[in-house]
Design an enzyme around this catalytic site. Sequence first.
Site, PDB file in Angstrom:
ATOM      1  N   ARG A 120     -25.816   1.664   6.747  1.00 49.86           N
ATOM      2  CA  ARG A 120     -25.124   1.286   7.993  1.00 49.86           C
ATOM      3  C   ARG A 120     -24.663  -0.174   8.007  1.00 49.86           C
ATOM      4  O   ARG A 120     -24.397  -0.748   9.057  1.00 49.86           O
ATOM      5  CB  ARG A 120     -25.978   1.567   9.232  1.00 49.86           C
ATOM      6  N   LYS A 142     -10.077  -5.388   7.514  1.00 51.47           N
ATOM      7  CA  LYS A 142      -9.749  -3.972   7.285  1.00 51.47           C
ATOM      8  C   LYS A 142     -10.333  -3.583   5.932  1.00 51.47           C
ATOM      9  O   LYS A 142      -9.955  -4.146   4.900  1.00 51.47           O
ATOM     10  CB  LYS A 142      -8.231  -3.753   7.245  1.00 51.47           C
ATOM     11  N   GLU A 184       3.959  -9.623   0.755  1.00 52.97           N
ATOM     12  CA  GLU A 184       3.185  -9.767   2.005  1.00 52.97           C
ATOM     13  C   GLU A 184       3.409 -11.165   2.595  1.00 52.97           C
ATOM     14  O   GLU A 184       3.404 -11.339   3.819  1.00 52.97           O
ATOM     15  CB  GLU A 184       1.689  -9.537   1.756  1.00 52.97           C
ATOM     16  N   LYS A 222      -1.844 -14.732   8.955  1.00 50.88           N
ATOM     17  CA  LYS A 222      -2.649 -13.497   9.043  1.00 50.88           C
ATOM     18  C   LYS A 222      -3.869 -13.723   9.936  1.00 50.88           C
ATOM     19  O   LYS A 222      -4.198 -12.901  10.795  1.00 50.88           O
ATOM     20  CB  LYS A 222      -3.060 -13.026   7.642  1.00 50.88           C
ATOM     21  N   GLU A 232      -6.485  -3.965  16.137  1.00 53.39           N
ATOM     22  CA  GLU A 232      -5.115  -3.434  16.056  1.00 53.39           C
ATOM     23  C   GLU A 232      -4.742  -2.559  17.255  1.00 53.39           C
ATOM     24  O   GLU A 232      -4.268  -1.440  17.113  1.00 53.39           O
ATOM     25  CB  GLU A 232      -4.913  -2.652  14.754  1.00 53.39           C
ATOM     26  N   ARG A 236      -1.571  -6.943  16.225  1.00 52.13           N
ATOM     27  CA  ARG A 236      -1.904  -6.771  14.805  1.00 52.13           C
ATOM     28  C   ARG A 236      -0.976  -5.748  14.149  1.00 52.13           C
ATOM     29  O   ARG A 236      -0.777  -5.772  12.927  1.00 52.13           O
ATOM     30  CB  ARG A 236      -3.379  -6.364  14.641  1.00 52.13           C
ATOM     31  N   ASN A 240       1.949  -4.653  10.056  1.00 47.61           N
ATOM     32  CA  ASN A 240       2.307  -3.395   9.401  1.00 47.61           C
ATOM     33  C   ASN A 240       3.824  -3.261   9.230  1.00 47.61           C
ATOM     34  O   ASN A 240       4.301  -2.209   8.807  1.00 47.61           O
ATOM     35  CB  ASN A 240       1.757  -2.221  10.208  1.00 47.61           C
ATOM     36  N   HIS A 243       5.405  -1.307   6.376  1.00 53.78           N
ATOM     37  CA  HIS A 243       4.357  -0.428   5.846  1.00 53.78           C
ATOM     38  C   HIS A 243       4.508   1.023   6.292  1.00 53.78           C
ATOM     39  O   HIS A 243       3.910   1.901   5.671  1.00 53.78           O
ATOM     40  CB  HIS A 243       2.973  -0.931   6.258  1.00 53.78           C
ATOM     41  N   HIS A 247       4.277   2.609   3.067  1.00 52.76           N
ATOM     42  CA  HIS A 247       3.084   3.391   2.730  1.00 52.76           C
ATOM     43  C   HIS A 247       3.445   4.833   2.364  1.00 52.76           C
ATOM     44  O   HIS A 247       2.816   5.430   1.484  1.00 52.76           O
ATOM     45  CB  HIS A 247       2.105   3.412   3.919  1.00 52.76           C
ATOM     46  N   HIS A 262       1.559  -2.045  -4.297  1.00 51.92           N
ATOM     47  CA  HIS A 262       1.625  -2.065  -2.832  1.00 51.92           C
ATOM     48  C   HIS A 262       2.773  -2.961  -2.346  1.00 51.92           C
ATOM     49  O   HIS A 262       3.566  -2.572  -1.490  1.00 51.92           O
ATOM     50  CB  HIS A 262       0.277  -2.535  -2.272  1.00 51.92           C
TER      51      HIS A 262
HETATM   52  N1  LIG Z   1      -7.278  -4.770   3.876  1.00 54.71           N
HETATM   53  C1  LIG Z   1      -6.095  -5.322   4.041  1.00 54.71           C
HETATM   54  O1  LIG Z   1      -5.827  -6.009   5.031  1.00 54.71           O
HETATM   55  C2  LIG Z   1      -5.051  -5.137   2.980  1.00 54.71           C
HETATM   56  C3  LIG Z   1      -3.887  -5.920   3.034  1.00 54.71           C
HETATM   57  C4  LIG Z   1      -2.924  -5.735   2.045  1.00 54.71           C
HETATM   58  C5  LIG Z   1      -3.148  -4.833   1.017  1.00 54.71           C
HETATM   59  N2  LIG Z   1      -4.296  -4.109   0.987  1.00 54.71           N
HETATM   60  C6  LIG Z   1      -4.572  -3.196  -0.124  1.00 54.71           C
HETATM   61  O2  LIG Z   1      -4.737  -3.998  -1.287  1.00 54.71           O
HETATM   62  C7  LIG Z   1      -4.435  -3.210  -2.439  1.00 54.71           C
HETATM   63  C8  LIG Z   1      -3.523  -3.977  -3.357  1.00 54.71           C
HETATM   64  O3  LIG Z   1      -4.171  -5.173  -3.730  1.00 54.71           O
HETATM   65  P1  LIG Z   1      -3.755  -5.962  -5.051  1.00 54.71           P
HETATM   66  O4  LIG Z   1      -2.292  -6.056  -5.123  1.00 54.71           O
HETATM   67  O5  LIG Z   1      -4.571  -7.176  -5.083  1.00 54.71           O
HETATM   68  O6  LIG Z   1      -4.136  -4.916  -6.183  1.00 54.71           O
HETATM   69  P2  LIG Z   1      -5.379  -4.774  -7.198  1.00 54.71           P
HETATM   70  O7  LIG Z   1      -6.657  -5.052  -6.553  1.00 54.71           O
HETATM   71  O8  LIG Z   1      -5.185  -3.438  -7.817  1.00 54.71           O
HETATM   72  O9  LIG Z   1      -5.102  -5.903  -8.275  1.00 54.71           O
HETATM   73  C9  LIG Z   1      -3.906  -5.852  -9.012  1.00 54.71           C
HETATM   74  C10 LIG Z   1      -4.151  -5.879 -10.524  1.00 54.71           C
HETATM   75  O10 LIG Z   1      -4.414  -7.217 -10.922  1.00 54.71           O
HETATM   76  C11 LIG Z   1      -5.624  -7.271 -11.681  1.00 54.71           C
HETATM   77  N3  LIG Z   1      -6.185  -8.590 -11.420  1.00 54.71           N
HETATM   78  C12 LIG Z   1      -6.772  -9.010 -10.291  1.00 54.71           C
HETATM   79  N4  LIG Z   1      -6.999 -10.327 -10.348  1.00 54.71           N
HETATM   80  C13 LIG Z   1      -6.574 -10.740 -11.556  1.00 54.71           C
HETATM   81  C14 LIG Z   1      -6.524 -12.007 -12.183  1.00 54.71           C
HETATM   82  N5  LIG Z   1      -6.899 -13.122 -11.556  1.00 54.71           N
HETATM   83  N6  LIG Z   1      -6.033 -12.070 -13.447  1.00 54.71           N
HETATM   84  C15 LIG Z   1      -5.574 -10.953 -14.074  1.00 54.71           C
HETATM   85  N7  LIG Z   1      -5.569  -9.733 -13.508  1.00 54.71           N
HETATM   86  C16 LIG Z   1      -6.063  -9.642 -12.256  1.00 54.71           C
HETATM   87  C17 LIG Z   1      -6.424  -6.108 -11.198  1.00 54.71           C
HETATM   88  O11 LIG Z   1      -7.371  -5.708 -12.143  1.00 54.71           O
HETATM   89  C18 LIG Z   1      -5.336  -5.063 -10.986  1.00 54.71           C
HETATM   90  O12 LIG Z   1      -5.016  -4.467 -12.221  1.00 54.71           O
HETATM   91  C19 LIG Z   1      -3.810  -1.925  -1.929  1.00 54.71           C
HETATM   92  O13 LIG Z   1      -4.747  -0.914  -1.999  1.00 54.71           O
HETATM   93  C20 LIG Z   1      -3.478  -2.250  -0.498  1.00 54.71           C
HETATM   94  O14 LIG Z   1      -3.474  -1.091   0.308  1.00 54.71           O
HETATM   95  C21 LIG Z   1      -5.245  -4.257   1.952  1.00 54.71           C
HETATM   96  O1  LIG Z   2      -4.304  -6.426   8.163  1.00 56.76           O
HETATM   97  C1  LIG Z   2      -3.485  -5.662   8.666  1.00 56.76           C
HETATM   98  O2  LIG Z   2      -3.588  -5.279   9.834  1.00 56.76           O
HETATM   99  C2  LIG Z   2      -2.341  -5.170   7.887  1.00 56.76           C
HETATM  100  O3  LIG Z   2      -1.631  -4.277   8.344  1.00 56.76           O
HETATM  101  C3  LIG Z   2      -2.088  -5.781   6.555  1.00 56.76           C
HETATM  102  C4  LIG Z   2      -1.345  -4.874   5.573  1.00 56.76           C
HETATM  103  O4  LIG Z   2      -0.679  -5.711   4.657  1.00 56.76           O
HETATM  104  C5  LIG Z   2      -2.274  -3.982   4.757  1.00 56.76           C
HETATM  105  O5  LIG Z   2      -1.529  -3.308   3.783  1.00 56.76           O
HETATM  106  C6  LIG Z   2      -3.138  -3.030   5.525  1.00 56.76           C
HETATM  107  O6  LIG Z   2      -4.114  -2.455   4.708  1.00 56.76           O
HETATM  108  C7  LIG Z   2      -2.364  -1.906   6.117  1.00 56.76           C
HETATM  109  O7  LIG Z   2      -3.143  -1.360   7.109  1.00 56.76           O
HETATM  110  P1  LIG Z   2      -3.177   0.171   7.462  1.00 56.76           P
HETATM  111  O8  LIG Z   2      -3.995   0.182   8.704  1.00 56.76           O
HETATM  112  O9  LIG Z   2      -1.766   0.606   7.680  1.00 56.76           O
HETATM  113  O10 LIG Z   2      -3.761   0.879   6.332  1.00 56.76           O
HETATM  114 ZN   LIG Z   3       0.074  -4.515   3.025  1.00 56.69          ZN
END
Ligand SMILES: NC(=O)c1ccc[n+]([C@@H]2O[C@H](COP(=O)([O-])OP(=O)(O)OC[C@H]3O[C@@H](n4cnc5c(N)ncnc54)[C@H](O)[C@@H]3O)[C@@H](O)[C@H]2O)c1
Ligand SMILES: O=C(O)C(=O)C[C@@H](O)[C@H](O)[C@H](O)COP(=O)(O)O
Ligand SMILES: [Zn+2]
Length: 365
Positions: A120, A142, A184, A222, A232, A236, A240, A243, A247, A262
């Site tokens: 939890r 998130k 982004e 952000k 959200e 917030r 998106n 997206h 998405h 992404h």
């Molecule tokens: N939670 C949120 O608010 C939020 C916001 C935006 C995106 N996302 C999510 O994030 C994900 C995309 O993230 P990402 O683009 O970082 O992708 P990722 O985590 O897949 O990393 C991209 C690639 O770069 C490599 N890598 C990472 N750091 C490195 C470094 N310093 N040197 C060399 N290689 C490296 C990784 O191994 C991977 O192959 C998606 O799933 C997306 O939905 C979430």
């Molecule tokens: O933090 C947020 O809120 C965002 O929407 C940031 C986005 O860049 C990110 O890709 C996020 O994961 C998208 O949210 P989701 O709720 O549509 O999955």
């Molecule tokens: Zn995003």
Amino acid sequence: MQYTFTINLIEILEMTTIVDDNFSQLNDFLHGKTFSKIFILVDENTHEYCLPILLGNLETDLSFEILEIEAGEEMKNIQTANQLWEILTEMQADRKALIINLGGGVITDMGGFVASTYKRGIQFINIPTTLLSMCDASIGGKTGIDLMHYKNMVGTFTLPEKIFVYPKFLETLPFKELRSGFAEMLKHGLIADKSHWENLTAIQKLDIEGIIPHIKTSMNIKQNVVEKDFHEKNIRKTLNFGHTIGHAIESLCLEQGNPILHGEAVAMGMISETHLAVLEGLISQEDAQTIIENIQRYYPYLDISDFNDEDIFGLLFNDKKNTDSKINFSLLSGIGECTFDYQCSRKNILESLNFYRKLNDFNLN
Ligand SMILES: NC(=O)c1ccc[n+]([C@@H]2O[C@H](COP(=O)([O-])OP(=O)(O)OC[C@H]3O[C@@H](n4cnc5c(N)ncnc54)[C@H](O)[C@@H]3O)[C@@H](O)[C@H]2O)c1
Ligand SMILES: O=C(O)C(=O)C[C@@H](O)[C@H](O)[C@H](O)COP(=O)(O)O
Ligand SMILES: [Zn+2]
């Protein structure tokens, strides 16, 4: 009775620290704490490129274990989460264990999700290693995983204890990944800060020297949005922008076994949704043209000509922002201004997809 929940801005701002070459801020944080054990979650690339830097600077008497998963969006699913929960259980991680997520958005989303649900909820910190995770994914709480091929369908809103940003991790990041994170950043400018957009689009060649000076502004945008609306319910949703369509296209590519990054999907989505805003009379042709031409300067054209409109709509109808079976878009009303909960006609949504389909490839990269 209605309850409102707001996180204090200071709390979120203090959560994020740009660390020095010795990671002294991270070491200071760990010294004051009584964690039972540390688990460092990495993927194969962050294991190779980032973990040695972190371990070379980590000063702690606490014992730690490395948890490694394969790299890629395909891993952001319940099977991986289950494996991680099982490993934590086998290693008798208790509620005072700490997870350090060392990686990109896949690692911070996945690690945050596993931490926020295991027993939890145990504490976690994010150490983002991609541009995308530094400016966006590691911030804001998130966490989540994909379900089937639907993006981030299962997850929680849970803040990390801390976010430690070390921009030099970007030195090993492949160009395509850097460009993905840049999408982004462009989004942050477009929804909230025209001068950030102008500074970013003044960059002629995308490289870390050009981008690093602008990371802090994106992080702040952000953080500011998240501070106003953590769960959200309203503003917030502007994060998106791009997206809703982005998405859907990212999910279809994932489903076809042909994943795109992404940020590439978001860039495509921002173009299509900017045209949608024109069709809905929200933004001027002139602003839209500036936006679209600039995004095209950086991103290759994505061929979505074979994607079935009904498949796209199926995904759009499952978007998390929707209410009452209506697709809610976050659309620009100018450069630096964004609306949310905006409902468009099916005709205009289709036209915005077809607008993208007809674009020539002006990519200069
Ligand atoms: N939670 C949120 O608010 C939020 C916001 C935006 C995106 N996302 C999510 O994030 C994900 C995309 O993230 P990402 O683009 O970082 O992708 P990722 O985590 O897949 O990393 C991209 C690639 O770069 C490599 N890598 C990472 N750091 C490195 C470094 N310093 N040197 C060399 N290689 C490296 C990784 O191994 C991977 O192959 C998606 O799933 C997306 O939905 C979430
Ligand atoms: O933090 C947020 O809120 C965002 O929407 C940031 C986005 O860049 C990110 O890709 C996020 O994961 C998208 O949210 P989701 O709720 O549509 O999955
Ligand atoms: Zn995003």
